[in-house]
Scaffold this active site. Structure first.
Site, PDB file in Angstrom:
ATOM      1  N   PHE A  62      -0.177  15.161   8.633  1.00  0.00           N
ATOM      2  CA  PHE A  62      -0.970  15.774   9.718  1.00  0.00           C
ATOM      3  C   PHE A  62      -0.381  17.105  10.188  1.00  0.00           C
ATOM      4  O   PHE A  62      -0.265  17.374  11.395  1.00  0.00           O
ATOM      5  CB  PHE A  62      -1.084  14.823  10.917  1.00  0.00           C
TER       6      PHE A  62
ATOM      7  N   ASN B 189       0.674   8.723   5.840  1.00  0.00           N
ATOM      8  CA  ASN B 189       1.781   9.668   5.971  1.00  0.00           C
ATOM      9  C   ASN B 189       2.291   9.877   7.392  1.00  0.00           C
ATOM     10  O   ASN B 189       3.144  10.736   7.625  1.00  0.00           O
ATOM     11  CB  ASN B 189       1.372  11.015   5.366  1.00  0.00           C
ATOM     12  N   THR B 190       1.759   9.123   8.348  1.00  0.00           N
ATOM     13  CA  THR B 190       2.291   9.107   9.708  1.00  0.00           C
ATOM     14  C   THR B 190       2.785   7.695   9.969  1.00  0.00           C
ATOM     15  O   THR B 190       2.005   6.738   9.846  1.00  0.00           O
ATOM     16  CB  THR B 190       1.211   9.493  10.743  1.00  0.00           C
TER      17      THR B 190
ATOM     18  N   ASN C 244      -0.305  13.334  -1.805  1.00  0.00           N
ATOM     19  CA  ASN C 244       0.161  14.151  -0.687  1.00  0.00           C
ATOM     20  C   ASN C 244       0.906  13.296   0.324  1.00  0.00           C
ATOM     21  O   ASN C 244       0.615  12.121   0.512  1.00  0.00           O
ATOM     22  CB  ASN C 244      -1.008  14.901  -0.047  1.00  0.00           C
TER      23      ASN C 244
END
Length: 338
Positions: free
Chosen positions: A117, A181-182, A113
């Site tokens: 967020f 993912n940030t 994924n």
């Protein structure tokens, strides 16, 4: 059992669309779960624990990332979970990264994924919880992270906004510094940045009339030395424990095809890494803090291995997607606490 048929249908859909459909069904209270069941219904032997001031009917929790906006709390309780962790929640509502952003890796019993967020923001999540709070009889954790638009140097104050909005509704909170993912988020796992962040959150917690248990969620891609440093910092600031671990960015050894681009791998491929950190940190610091084990629990055997490695509680996510709504009772059937 209808699950094999439903799984076949869901797995033909885009992964995120399938997830959203299941969430809608759970929210509506459909046939996916029996409403008369709860966490206590699945305890065939003594799996109850009193930990950091909370009562757990069983040690299996829903990992953060599945119910980001706290929409289906009653459903998770009915499915047998002993506790729930919602989020990751950010102070500012955000759409997340561009789609597609969830991918099944069935040959590896895994997901990839790069959601970023996506959530409705702390204030809206608080409202969702308030509407359901009276129905929930199991501990509720809230996982908080950094808003993407906030510069990393201002991260502490951004986390603080979420903490102040949500802490009174949480039984415990998890400070997530480990999502891949940030942008730059994992930089907060460095000693100096982590100290700045924990100083702000812990000071705010100390001022509360009812202090909340605090946990720190780490990445499996840390070296043991780096993870030890994070653990020592958490202990110094009086945190209750660590959640080990988040997803991995290491795609080495995957059997099936992997989508191009970035993303975190969850499920079976992360089990060894996450359990290695869990076992080593629990041996070193188990007398000072508690550990929640998450990452790669796809079978009863692996659930027991997490407990044996030193976890007092464990969480599932990807295994639930592959195994379906009876996965929790399946895990509990032969689970034993040390």
């Amino acid at each position: 059992m209808i699950w094999p048929i439903l799984k076949k249908i869901l797995f033909q859909m885009d992964a995120e669309k399938a997830h959203n459909l299941v969430m809608s069904m759970l929210k509506a209270g459909t046939f996916l779960y029996p409403k008369n069941l709860n966490a206590a219904s699945f305890c065939t032997k003594n799996l109850e624990q009193e930990l950091f001031g909370l009562s757990f009917k069983n040690p299996i929790g829903l990992a953060a990332g599945f119910d980001k906006n706290a929409e289906c709390l009653a459903a998770w309780q009915a499915l047998g979970f002993g506790f729930i962790e919602v989020g990751t929640v950010t102070a500012i509502a955000q759409p997340g990264n561009p789609k597609p952003r969830i991918f099944r890796l069935p040959k590896d019993q895994a997901l990839m994924n790069r959601l970023g967020f996506n959530n409705v923001g702390a204030k809206n999540v608080a409202q969702n919880i308030e509407r359901q709070k009276g129905k929930i009889k199991i501990p509720l954790g809230i996982n908080i992270g950094k808003s993407k638009v906030v510069d990393i140097k201002d991260a502490a104050n951004d986390y603080l906004k979420s903490f102040e909005t949500l802490s009174d509704l949480a039984d415990y909170l998890v400070i997530n510094v480990s999502s891949p993912n940030t942008p730059n988020l994992r930089d907060l796992q460095s000693k100096n940045e982590l100290k700045k962040l924990l100083n702000v959150i812990c000071n705010a917690n100390e001022k509360k009339q009812n202090k909340k248990p605090l946990f720190l969620k780490l990445a499996p891609d840390l070296s043991l030395e780096q993870a030890n440093t994070c653990a020592k910092t958490a202990i110094k600031f009086g945190l209750n424990g660590l959640v080990l671990t988040n997803t991995t960015i290491n795609k080495t050894g995957l059997i099936g095809p992997v989508p191009n681009g970035s993303g975190g791998i969850s499920g079976a491929p992360v089990f060894e890494k996450s359990t290695f950190l869990l076992k080593n940190l629990a041996q070193e610091f188990g007398n000072k803090i508690l550990f929640i084990g998450v990452g790669g629990i796809t079978s009863p055997k692996r659930a027991q291995e997490k407990i044996n490695a030193g976890a007092k509680l464990i969480q599932i996510y990807t295994g639930f997607i592959y195994q379906g709504p009876l996965f929790v009772p399946k895990l509990l059937k032969n689970l034993s606490l040390k």
